[in-house]
Structure formats: structure tokens, C-alpha cells
Write an enzyme that holds these catalytic residues in place. Structure first.
Site, short mmCIF file in Angstrom:
data_model
loop_
_atom_site.label_atom_id
_atom_site.label_comp_id
_atom_site.label_asym_id
_atom_site.label_seq_id
_atom_site.Cartn_x
_atom_site.Cartn_y
_atom_site.Cartn_z
N TYR A 50 0.82 -1.22 0.00
CA TYR A 50 0.00 0.00 0.00
C TYR A 50 0.86 1.27 0.00
CZ TYR A 50 -3.49 -3.37 1.74
OH TYR A 50 -4.30 -4.47 1.93
N HIS A 108 1.23 -11.66 1.97
CA HIS A 108 0.09 -10.95 1.36
C HIS A 108 -0.69 -11.83 0.36
CE1 HIS A 108 -1.28 -6.60 0.32
NE2 HIS A 108 -2.27 -7.44 0.18
N1 LIG Z 1 -5.18 -9.01 1.86
C1 LIG Z 1 -5.59 -8.46 0.74
O1 LIG Z 1 -5.28 -8.95 -0.38
C2 LIG Z 1 -6.45 -7.24 0.77
C3 LIG Z 1 -7.12 -6.80 -0.39
C4 LIG Z 1 -7.90 -5.66 -0.31
C5 LIG Z 1 -8.04 -4.98 0.89
N2 LIG Z 1 -7.35 -5.40 2.01
C6 LIG Z 1 -7.47 -4.69 3.31
O2 LIG Z 1 -8.83 -4.67 3.68
C7 LIG Z 1 -9.25 -3.34 3.90
C8 LIG Z 1 -10.72 -3.19 3.58
O3 LIG Z 1 -10.99 -3.57 2.24
P1 LIG Z 1 -11.54 -2.54 1.16
O4 LIG Z 1 -10.97 -1.18 1.46
O5 LIG Z 1 -11.34 -3.13 -0.16
O6 LIG Z 1 -13.11 -2.59 1.38
P2 LIG Z 1 -14.17 -2.05 2.45
O7 LIG Z 1 -13.51 -1.65 3.71
O8 LIG Z 1 -15.23 -3.08 2.53
O9 LIG Z 1 -14.77 -0.80 1.72
C9 LIG Z 1 -14.09 0.41 1.64
C10 LIG Z 1 -14.91 1.39 0.79
O10 LIG Z 1 -16.20 1.56 1.38
C11 LIG Z 1 -16.40 2.92 1.79
N3 LIG Z 1 -17.04 2.85 3.12
C12 LIG Z 1 -16.48 2.37 4.26
N4 LIG Z 1 -17.37 2.41 5.26
C13 LIG Z 1 -18.50 2.94 4.74
C14 LIG Z 1 -19.77 3.23 5.30
N5 LIG Z 1 -20.05 2.98 6.57
N6 LIG Z 1 -20.71 3.76 4.46
C15 LIG Z 1 -20.46 4.01 3.16
N7 LIG Z 1 -19.26 3.75 2.59
C16 LIG Z 1 -18.30 3.22 3.38
C17 LIG Z 1 -15.03 3.56 1.81
O11 LIG Z 1 -15.08 4.91 1.46
P3 LIG Z 1 -14.65 6.12 2.44
O12 LIG Z 1 -13.20 5.94 2.79
O13 LIG Z 1 -14.91 7.32 1.60
O14 LIG Z 1 -15.55 6.04 3.66
C18 LIG Z 1 -14.28 2.75 0.75
O15 LIG Z 1 -14.55 3.28 -0.54
C19 LIG Z 1 -8.32 -2.52 3.01
O16 LIG Z 1 -8.29 -1.15 3.34
C20 LIG Z 1 -7.02 -3.22 3.26
O17 LIG Z 1 -6.46 -2.82 4.52
C21 LIG Z 1 -6.59 -6.52 1.96
#
Ligand SMILES: NC(=O)c1ccc[n+]([C@@H]2O[C@H](COP(=O)([O-])OP(=O)(O)OC[C@H]3O[C@@H](n4cnc5c(N)ncnc54)[C@H](OP(=O)(O)O)[C@@H]3O)[C@@H](O)[C@H]2O)c1
Length: 276
Positions: A50, A108
Site C-alpha cells: 500500500y 500478502h
Molecule cells: N489481503 C488483501 O489482499 C487485501 C485486499 C484488499 C483490501 N485489504 C485490506 O482490507 C481493507 C478493507 O478492504 P476494502 O478497502 O477493499 O473494502 P471495504 O472496507 O469493505 O470498503 C471500503 C470502501 O467503502 C467505503 N465505506 C467504508 N465504510 C462505509 C460506510 N459505513 N458507508 C459508506 N461507505 C463506506 C469507503 O469509502 P470512504 O473511505 O470514503 O468512507 C471505501 O470506498 C483494506 O483497506 C485493506 O487494509 C486486503
């Protein structure tokens, strides 16, 4: 805000809700991390990939909460796989985060074409045995890939971070993991990319409990003991995403949500898909 924890196989207490930080960069990223910790978050998920470990470390320090109270979780990038490479990468991650040890360290992606997964896993076990990391885990590993780590070393990862939400329930994989004492942690837990918050069942349940559709998706995970790491740059949404512990979905609700599952084939195939 008091976020409950789950106890991993080695006794480590892992908060059930942590902050995801993908795309939280620079000063705004640091500020978002600091705000989340001040509001009660005690787990922060980042990754070398990241390119924000410096900002995340800065945010943790800026929060004013003692480092010992925050679980810092980061991940080994694909290009750093290998025994010596992984030991060095963990040291570099800690340096960027500004800490003298890491709490949770994950491979990862398995990236099978490299042929370095087992060597990387051995490095994580060494780091754990030396106390440099508290929890050795993986991310995006299939049942077969988990099994081969065990076959080669006699030790299971404590945690496997996988894409998981009502739309990607990963039931078979999670059953296998539960059998082996491997904790499931969900990335992209809101299921936004699979339109979970817009689903009519999810909206109906949100109205029923006076919660948001995102909270219904996250509650589906934590109620089953799956930890979640939702990412939000906004303080209000950060609080919303951790406010999951004053209601419970019924068996009927869970049965309705089970209809959203797109099945294992909808998940990325870690036997083929790779990230660096
Ligand atoms: N291990 C892996 O391969 C892998 C892959 C992907 C992600 N990850 C990790 O998992 C974390 C979470 O995954 P993700 O970021 O893909 O998905 P997520 O947390 O499910 O969704 C994030 C998105 O949803 C929005 N959001 C969050 N809470 C909200 C709410 N209460 N209401 C409306 N919109 C909301 C955020 O926008 P705003 O910021 O504008 O609120 C952002 O655009 C990542 O940040 C990362 O740390 C790991």
C-alpha cells in the site's frame, strides 16, 4: 467505543474490528488513522504494497494512544518472498512504521509461480519464535496452500485474511480453517464491489435494526467470529463501522443473507492470481 476481541490459537487477543488503510496516503491518511484510534480502534491493517506504512506509523503516534495498545498488522509484498528477503522485509516494515516489533505479519498473496511460499512461511515462523512478530499469518491462501505450509513445517498460520462478505461467504474454506484453528479475517468486508449494501435483503435488515446496510454486512462477519478491517477515511463512518455490538442477526436473517453468496468461484483464484 469498546471493540471486543477474539482470542487466536496462540492466545493473542485480536480486535474484531480494525481499520483497513488501503489508499489512506500521506497526511490525510495519517489523520484518518489517528482519528480512528482516538475513537476506539485498536487494530490497524496495512501492507508494504500500500506504500503507506510511514503514514500509518505517523498516524498511530499522532493518536496519542500508547503503541502497546494498538495491534499493528502489515504484510509481506510478493516481490519480497524468500527466507532472507522476508526477514529483511519485516525489519524494513517495522522501520517505516517506526516500531521495534510487529504484532501481526502476513504473507500478502501466495504467488505460487515464485515457488517461495514455504521459505517465506519459515521466515515468519522464525520471526515469531524470536518475538519480532506476535502472530504469523497469511492472506488469500486456499485450503491446499494452507495445507502445504503445514505439511512442510508442521505449523498452521494463526490467521488467514481473505475476501469475505455475505456475497463471498467462503464457507468451505472457513470450515477447514476453523478445524485447524486458523482465524478468518475479512478484507473488503462491506461487499461494496459485489453491491451488498444495495441488496434489498440487506436494506430490509438495516431498516429492521435501525442500522446502515454496511453495518449489516459487517455484523454478518463479526457475529460468526470473523474479524473485519473496513477502510474509511471519514470519522463518522469509522465509528459506524465499529458500532456493531448492540444487535444480533437472527437465524432467519442469516438464512436470508446466505442467498447473497456467489460461491467460491466468484473469489480470486490464488492458484493463478498473483500480486507484487
Ligand atoms: N489481503 C488483501 O489482499 C487485501 C485486499 C484488499 C483490501 N485489504 C485490506 O482490507 C481493507 C478493507 O478492504 P476494502 O478497502 O477493499 O473494502 P471495504 O472496507 O469493505 O470498503 C471500503 C470502501 O467503502 C467505503 N465505506 C467504508 N465504510 C462505509 C460506510 N459505513 N458507508 C459508506 N461507505 C463506506 C469507503 O469509502 P470512504 O473511505 O470514503 O468512507 C471505501 O470506498 C483494506 O483497506 C485493506 O487494509 C486486503
Amino acid at each position: 467505543m469498546d471493540i471486543p476481541s477474539v482470542r487466536l490459537e496462540n492466545g493473542f487477543e485480536l480486535p474484531l474490528v480494525g481499520l483497513g488503510t488501503s489508499q489512506l496516503m500521506g497526511r490525510p491518511g495519517s489523520a484518518a488513522v489517528a482519528t480512528a484510534i482516538r475513537s476506539g480502534y485498536r487494530l490497524v491493517d496495512t501492507a508494504t504494497r500500500y506504500s503507506n506504512e510511514l503514514s500509518v506509523g505517523h498516524g498511530i503516534r499522532a493518536s496519542g494512544v500508547d503503541r502497546s495498545e494498538v495491534v499493528i498488522q502489515t504484510k509481506l509484498a510478493g516481490g519480497d518472498q524468500g527466507f532472507d528477503e522476508a526477514i529483511n522485509a519485516a525489519t524494513q516494515s517495522a522501520r517505516r512504521l517506526g516500531v521495534d516489533h510487529l504484532d501481526v505479519y502476513l504473507i500478502h498473496w501466495p504467488n505460487p509461480s515464485l515457488g517461495q511460499t514455504v521459505e517465506s512461511w519459515k521466515a515468519l515462523l522464525t520471526l515469531a519464535d524470536e518475538g519480532f512478530i506476535k502472530v504469523a499469518g497469511v492472506s488469500n491462501f486456499t485450503q491446499g496452500q494452507l495445507q502445504s505450509l503445514y505439511d512442510e513445517t508442521g505449523r498452521w498460520p494463526a490467521l488467514n485474511q481473505i475476501q469475505c462478505s455475505p456475497a463471498l461467504a467462503r464457507t468451505q474454506l472457513r470450515e477447514f480453517m476453523a478445524e485447524k484453528g486458523i482465524h478468518a479475517q475479512a478484507w473488503h468486508p462491506s461487499g461494496r464491489k459485489e453491491s451488498v449494501p444495495g441488496d434489498t435483503t440487506v436494506i430490509k435488515l438495516a431498516r429492521k435494526y435501525g442500522k446502515s446496510p454496511t453495518q449489516i454486512a459487517l455484523r454478518w462477519s463479526v457475529q460468526q467470529g470473523i474479524s473485519v478491517i473496513p477502510k474509511s477515511a471519514h470519522s463518522g463512518r469509522q465509528v459506524e463501522n465499529a458500532d456493531l455490538f448492540d444487535f444480533a442477526l437472527t437465524d432467519d436473517d442469516l438464512a436470508e443473507l446466505a442467498q447473497l453468496d456467489r460461491g467460491e468461484r466468484a473469489a480470486r483464484d490464488s492458484g493463478v492470481y498473483e500480486e507484487y
